[in-house]
Enzyme design. Structure first.
Site, PDB file in Angstrom:
ATOM      1  CG  ASP A 197      -1.985   1.067   1.152  1.00 38.43           C
ATOM      2  OD1 ASP A 197      -3.066   0.733   0.633  1.00 38.43           O
ATOM      3  OD2 ASP A 197      -1.733   2.205   1.577  1.00 38.43           O
ATOM      4  CB  ILE A 198       1.021   4.220  -2.265  1.00 34.25           C
ATOM      5  CG1 ILE A 198       1.321   3.367  -3.509  1.00 34.25           C
ATOM      6  CG2 ILE A 198       1.775   5.540  -2.322  1.00 34.25           C
ATOM      7  CD1 ILE A 198       0.912   4.019  -4.814  1.00 34.25           C
ATOM      8  CG  ASN A 205      -4.965  11.167  -5.319  1.00 31.23           C
ATOM      9  OD1 ASN A 205      -4.316  11.145  -6.350  1.00 31.23           O
ATOM     10  ND2 ASN A 205      -5.607  10.097  -4.859  1.00 31.23           N
ATOM     11  CG  ASP A 214      -5.124   8.427 -12.078  1.00 31.77           C
ATOM     12  OD1 ASP A 214      -5.398   7.910 -10.978  1.00 31.77           O
ATOM     13  OD2 ASP A 214      -5.977   8.928 -12.839  1.00 31.77           O
ATOM     14  CD  GLU A 240      -4.525   4.046  -1.278  1.00 31.60           C
ATOM     15  OE1 GLU A 240      -4.654   4.464  -0.115  1.00 31.60           O
ATOM     16  OE2 GLU A 240      -5.437   4.098  -2.116  1.00 31.60           O
TER      17      GLU A 240
END
Length: 316
Positions: A197-198, A205, A214, A240
């Site tokens: 997971d980022i 964002n 994106d 993500e």
């Protein structure tokens, strides 16, 4: 001669043509049927046999008929063309024998035979055309089936692919993990699940916009793809979050894999700058299903985030 003529009179009604020919080839007598075939309203007596056969037939008479009669005294089923008064050819089958007085020729018309052969050739051509049409239809069907299979493969690929990153999607991930768990139950070979997971993706964002977000996801997808080895299946399973199914790798192997990926991401350049990931790892248990394994890996992932992010946690 009178006796010959009386014999000829008796055979005028036969469906065969009859000729009596002396040894020099001169016609001694003929029956009415033969006269009708060659279109003669007058007696053929005194004419030469060559006068009532085709040019090719004359050569055939010289090279085959006469030698056969001289050597064996008879011939059977020789094909010949008679020449009629209107110059049309009439096909016949010739049988003959040499008597003490003359040669006796018996001719049977080949009209029905020719009609049969013509019908046979037409039927053969029709069968060949039908076979060719069937072959072409089969080839067309094969082509259509191949195109359909290609379309199905494309649809299957689309159904299993994440449109943004080009990675496999959650559907593919679930089917792959299910397959590997079945393999585990059958062979007891290990399989592990890695969830990636980022870190702070929402802030990416919010700060840089969704387009940059994106691009970050696409860049991470390319990075993960470039660092997968055999039996390592990566998917984007939502937002993500990414998942990697590690076939034939236990928990310790999976942690080493996850640490390698964590360091690669940490040292890579992304469109938004520095990016890190948190990773949860779980080795499957023999009696465990997809949901149970996923929940343990997901718990380990949140433990990694709670512990400060940018690290790997192995589920116990």
């Amino acid at each position: 001669m009178t006796s010959v003529e009386s014999v000829v009179g008796d055979i005028d009604q036969l469906p065969a043509g009859i000729l009596y020919v002396d040894y020099s080839g001169v016609i001694v007598a003929s029956n009415q049927r033969f006269n009708e075939w060659v279109g003669s309203n007058h007696s053929l007596t005194g004419k030469h046999f060559n006068d009532v056969i085709s040019g090719a037939g004359r050569i055939f008479n010289l090279t085959h008929i006469q030698p056969a009669l001289q050597n064996t005294g008879h011939i059977e089923e020789m094909f010949l063309h008679l020449k009629s008064s209107n110059k049309e050819l009439f096909s016949v089958v010739l049988n003959a024998y040499r008597s003490d007085a003359c040669d006796v020729f018996v001719f049977l018309p080949m009209k029905k035979r020719q009609q049969f052969e013509s019908e046979l050739m037409a039927a053969r051509k029709e069968a060949e055309d039908a076979t060719l049409a069937a072959k072409e239809a089969f080839q067309h069907l094969e082509k259509v089936q191949a195109e359909l299979q290609d379309k199905n493969n494309q649809l299957e690929e689309l159904a299993s692919t994440d449109p943004l990153t080009g990675l496999h999607n959650r559907r593919y991930f679930q089917s792959t993990l299910d397959r590997e768990l079945v393999h585990l139950h059958e062979t007891n070979e290990p399989v592990s699940l890695v969830l990636i997971d980022i870190d702070h993706f929402k802030s990416i964002n919010d700060t840089h916009g969704h387009d940059m977000g994106d691009q970050t996801l696409e860049a991470l997808g390319e990075l993960l793809t470039a660092n997968m080895r055999q039996c390592e299946y990566v998917s984007r399973i939502g937002g993500e979050e990414f998942a990697v199914v590690l076939a034939q790798q236990n928990g310790e192997d999976a942690v080493q894999f996850a640490e390698r990926i964590r360091r690669i991401v940490e040292n890579a350049r992304f469109p938004t700058g520095h990016v890190t990931v948190s990773i949860g790892v779980a080795e499957a248990r023999v009696d465990e299903g997809v949901q149970g394994l996923y929940m343990r890996a997901d718990t380990a992932l949140y433990d990694a985030k709670d512990a400060g992010r940018n690290q790997v946690v192995l589920s116990q």
